[in-house]
Write a protein that holds these residues in place. Structure first.
Motif, mmCIF file in Angstrom:
data_model
loop_
_atom_site.group_PDB
_atom_site.id
_atom_site.type_symbol
_atom_site.label_atom_id
_atom_site.label_comp_id
_atom_site.label_asym_id
_atom_site.label_seq_id
_atom_site.Cartn_x
_atom_site.Cartn_y
_atom_site.Cartn_z
ATOM 1 N N ARG A 160 0.827 -1.202 0.000
ATOM 2 C CA ARG A 160 0.000 0.000 0.000
ATOM 3 C C ARG A 160 0.868 1.261 0.000
ATOM 4 N N GLN A 161 1.974 1.193 0.722
ATOM 5 C CA GLN A 161 2.874 2.346 0.787
ATOM 6 C C GLN A 161 3.396 2.729 -0.588
ATOM 7 N N TYR A 162 3.644 1.714 -1.427
ATOM 8 C CA TYR A 162 4.210 1.954 -2.753
ATOM 9 C C TYR A 162 3.184 1.797 -3.876
ATOM 10 N N ASP A 163 1.891 1.721 -3.508
ATOM 11 C CA ASP A 163 0.798 1.613 -4.480
ATOM 12 C C ASP A 163 0.979 0.407 -5.402
ATOM 13 N N VAL A 164 1.215 -0.739 -4.784
ATOM 14 C CA VAL A 164 1.397 -2.003 -5.503
ATOM 15 C C VAL A 164 0.216 -2.922 -5.181
ATOM 16 N N LEU A 165 -0.331 -3.581 -6.190
ATOM 17 C CA LEU A 165 -1.368 -4.590 -5.961
ATOM 18 C C LEU A 165 -0.725 -5.850 -5.391
ATOM 19 N N PHE A 166 -1.305 -6.388 -4.341
ATOM 20 C CA PHE A 166 -0.739 -7.529 -3.619
ATOM 21 C C PHE A 166 -1.601 -8.760 -3.861
ATOM 22 N N TYR A 167 -1.037 -9.746 -4.575
ATOM 23 C CA TYR A 167 -1.729 -10.998 -4.880
ATOM 24 C C TYR A 167 -0.989 -12.169 -4.248
ATOM 25 N N SER A 168 -1.756 -13.114 -3.691
ATOM 26 C CA SER A 168 -1.148 -14.334 -3.146
ATOM 27 C C SER A 168 -1.901 -15.571 -3.600
ATOM 28 N N ASP A 169 -1.142 -16.587 -3.970
ATOM 29 C CA ASP A 169 -1.670 -17.937 -4.182
ATOM 30 C C ASP A 169 -1.544 -18.667 -2.848
ATOM 31 N N ALA A 170 -2.689 -18.998 -2.241
ATOM 32 C CA ALA A 170 -2.693 -19.669 -0.935
ATOM 33 C C ALA A 170 -3.292 -21.070 -1.023
ATOM 34 N N THR A 171 -3.191 -21.673 -2.208
ATOM 35 C CA THR A 171 -3.792 -22.987 -2.437
ATOM 36 C C THR A 171 -3.364 -24.019 -1.407
ATOM 37 N N ALA A 183 -7.085 -8.163 6.932
ATOM 38 C CA ALA A 183 -6.126 -7.694 7.930
ATOM 39 C C ALA A 183 -4.724 -7.562 7.346
ATOM 40 N N TRP A 184 -4.393 -8.423 6.375
ATOM 41 C CA TRP A 184 -3.062 -8.384 5.759
ATOM 42 C C TRP A 184 -3.048 -7.538 4.492
ATOM 43 N N GLN A 185 -4.170 -6.903 4.184
ATOM 44 C CA GLN A 185 -4.266 -5.942 3.073
ATOM 45 C C GLN A 185 -3.924 -6.561 1.716
ATOM 46 N N LEU A 186 -4.473 -7.739 1.485
ATOM 47 C CA LEU A 186 -4.306 -8.383 0.187
ATOM 48 C C LEU A 186 -5.332 -7.847 -0.798
ATOM 49 N N ASP A 187 -4.939 -7.763 -2.057
ATOM 50 C CA ASP A 187 -5.837 -7.291 -3.107
ATOM 51 C C ASP A 187 -6.465 -8.422 -3.900
ATOM 52 N N ALA A 188 -5.802 -9.553 -3.993
ATOM 53 C CA ALA A 188 -6.365 -10.702 -4.694
ATOM 54 C C ALA A 188 -5.745 -11.964 -4.108
ATOM 55 N N VAL A 189 -6.578 -12.975 -3.969
ATOM 56 C CA VAL A 189 -6.137 -14.279 -3.452
ATOM 57 C C VAL A 189 -6.820 -15.353 -4.286
ATOM 58 N N SER A 190 -6.084 -16.383 -4.638
ATOM 59 C CA SER A 190 -6.683 -17.547 -5.282
ATOM 60 C C SER A 190 -6.229 -18.801 -4.558
ATOM 61 N N VAL A 191 -7.129 -19.792 -4.513
ATOM 62 C CA VAL A 191 -6.815 -21.050 -3.826
ATOM 63 C C VAL A 191 -7.428 -22.208 -4.599
ATOM 64 N N GLY A 192 -7.219 -23.411 -4.105
ATOM 65 C CA GLY A 192 -7.854 -24.614 -4.620
ATOM 66 C C GLY A 192 -8.446 -25.380 -3.465
ATOM 67 N N LEU A 193 -9.137 -26.465 -3.774
ATOM 68 C CA LEU A 193 -9.824 -27.241 -2.739
ATOM 69 C C LEU A 193 -9.033 -28.449 -2.259
#
Length: 407
Positions: A160-171, A183-193
Motif C-alpha cells: 500500500r505504501q508503494y501503491d502495488v497490488l498484492f496478490y497471493s496464491d494460498a492454495t 487484515a493483511w491488506q491483500l488485493d487478490a487471493v486464489s486457492v484450490g480445494l
C-alpha cells in the motif's frame, strides 16, 4: 465395461488428499438449470461462505471453474497488461509458476529468490519493490515443493505504501494455516480445494479487493449491457483470455447474471461443502487440528532417525519435507508404501529431486489415525530396507504429542 474400481489409498503426500465424505456426497447431488433460482441462490451462498473462509468483506469473492492454476491465471491475466512490471519473490516451484504465467501475459517480470527451505523477510521484499516499482507483487503463501510458509502479515502495508497490488496464491496453505485477507491488506487471493480444504481439484475460489476490481474493470467497456470486444483502453490492451476474463466472470456471478459459461454445478456444490465443513468445525479448530497433526508427524519422523528439511520455524502445518536417508532408495520406499500399505507420500523435484520425501497431513487426513498409520508403515518399510531406527519410536513420539494435547 467395468465399473470404476480404485484402490483404497491413503493420500499422505503434498496433495491432492482424500476428500471429506460429506464433500464426496455433495458432488453426487442432482443438477438444476444454471439460472434456476435455486442454483443462483447457492452461488450467492457460496460467495458469502468464502468471504468467511478468506476472512474478507470483499464483495467479489467467487469460484473460477478449473483447478487452482485456473485461479492463478484468471487473476494474473486479467490484471496484467503487456509491459506491466510484476515482482515475484520465489522460494519454491510455485513462485516459478507465477512468474511463467505473468510472462505469458507479456508482463515485465522481475524475480528475487532465496534458497529452497527458506522464506523472505519483509525488508527483502520492500527493497525489491523500491527498486522495481511493480504494478503487482505476486507471492505464494505456502509452497508444497519446499514445505515452507511465507509470512504475509507485513507485506500488505508495504504494498500500500508503494501503491502495488498484492496478490497471493494460498492454495496449499489456506484452511490449515492462518490467512487474513483484509487484515493483511491483500488485493487478490486464489486457492484450490485439494489441500487443507479437503476437496478435489477442480474449483478455484478467488477474492478481490475493490482496488483490484477497479484495475481489471478498467480494461473493459460496457455499453447498453453489451460488452464491446473491440474496445481498447488507454494503454491499447484488453484481457487476452475469454474464459479467464474476471470482469465477465464477475458479471456472471453478479445480479446481472450475464452469460459467460455454464457453471460447474457439481464443483460448486463440492466447494460449498468444503467451506461449510471448515466453518462448522471452526477455522481456528481446523488450524489447530492441522498443527497438531503436523507436529505429531514431525516428532515421529525425527524419532525414526530421519532429518526434516528446511527452516522449521517457517514450516507449513500441513506438510513436512524429509531427507531420504543414506543407503535407501527413495522411490523404492514410496513404491512399497503405495503398493503394500496403500499409502501415498510425495516425491520431490527441482533442486530437491531425489533428496527428500514430502509427507502431508491435511484436510480429512489431518487426524491421529492417519498420522500413526503412516508412521508405522514407513517404519516397517524403512527397517526392512536397512535404515537404522528404534522400532516403535516414531509412533510413540507422535502418540505422546497427542497425549500431551489431551492432558
Amino acid at each position: 465395461m467395468k465399473a470404476l474400481s480404485l484402490p483404497p489409498r491413503l493420500l499422505m503426500g503434498p496433495g491432492p488428499i482424500n476428500c471429506y465424505p460429506r464433500v464426496l456426497q455433495a458432488m453426487s447431488t442432482q443438477l438444476v438449470g444454471q439460472y434456476d433460482p435455486v442454483m443462483t441462490a447457492y452461488m450467492n451462498e457460496v460467495m458469502a461462505l468464502y468471504r468467511q473462509v478468506f476472512n474478507t468483506q470483499n464483495t467479489q469473492t467467487l469460484l473460477i471453474d478449473g483447478t487452482s492454476r485456473a485461479g492463478i491465471e484468471a487473476v494474473l491475466v486479467s490484471c496484467l497488461e503487456p509491459g506491466d512490471k510484476v515482482l515475484v519473490p520465489i522460494f519454491g516451484r510455485f513462485g516459478h509458476l507465477l512468474a511463467e504465467i505473468a510472462e505469458r501475459a507479456d508482463a515485465e517480470v522481475h524475480t528475487i529468490e532465496v534458497p529452497w527451505g527458506e522464506v523472505f523477510d519483509p525488508e527483502q521484499i520492500e527493497q525489491a519493490i523500491r527498486k522495481i516499482r511493480p504494478k503487482v507483487l505476486a507471492l505464494v503463501q505456502g509452497d508444497t515443493s519446499t514445505t515452507m510458509l511465507q509470512p504475509l502479515e507485513h507485506i500488505g502495508a508495504i504494498c500500500r505504501q508503494y501503491d502495488v497490488l498484492f496478490y497471493s496464491d494460498a492454495t496449499a496453505s489456506i484452511g490449515g494455516n492462518p490467512f487474513e485477507t483484509d487484515a493483511w491488506q491483500l488485493d487478490a487471493v486464489s486457492v484450490g480445494l485439494q489441500k487443507c480444504l479437503g476437496g478435489p481439484s477442480g474449483s478455484a475460489p478467488v477474492t478481490m479487493s475493490d482496488r483490484f476490481v477497479d484495475c481489471v474493470r478498467q480494461r473493459h467497456h460496457v455499453e447498453a449491457g453489451i460488452r464491446d470486444p473491440h474496445h481498447k483502453d488507454a494503454s491499447g490492451s484488453r484481457i487476452r483470455s475469454n474464459y479467464f476474463d474476471l470482469p465477465m466472470i464477475m458479471d456472471y456471478w453478479g445480479d446481472e447474471r450475464l452469460n459467460h459459461h455454464t457453471e460447474a454445478a457439481s464443483m460448486l456444490f463440492c466447494a460449498r461443502e468444503c467451506a461449510v465443513n471448515l466453518l462448522e468445525e471452526g477455522q481456528q479448530a481446523v488450524i489447530e487440528r492441522h498443527k497438531m497433526a503436523g507436529v505429531a508427524m514431525l516428532a515421529g519422523i525425527q524419532a525414526m532417525n530421519l532429518a526434516p528439511f528446511g527452516n522449521l520455524k517457517h514450516k507449513m502445518n500441513n506438510v513436512v519435507g524429509v531427507y531420504i536417508p543414506m543407503g535407501v532408495e527413495g522411490e523404492q520406499i514410496r513404491s512399497e508404501m503405495l503398493n503394500t500399505f496403500n499409502i501415498e507420500i510425495g516425491t520431490s523435484f527441482g533442486p530437491l529431486k531425489g533428496k527428500i520425501w514430502r509427507i502431508g497431513t491435511m484436510g480429512y487426513n489431518a487426524r491421529q489415525d492417519a498420522v500413526l498409520h503412516t508412521l508405522q508403515s514407513l517404519e516397517t518399510v524403512l527397517r526392512r530396507a536397512g535404515h537404522k531406527l528404534s522400532p516403535g519410536a516414531g509412533v510413540d513420539a507422535a502418540m505422546d504429542v497427542y497425549a500431551k494435547a489431551i492432558a
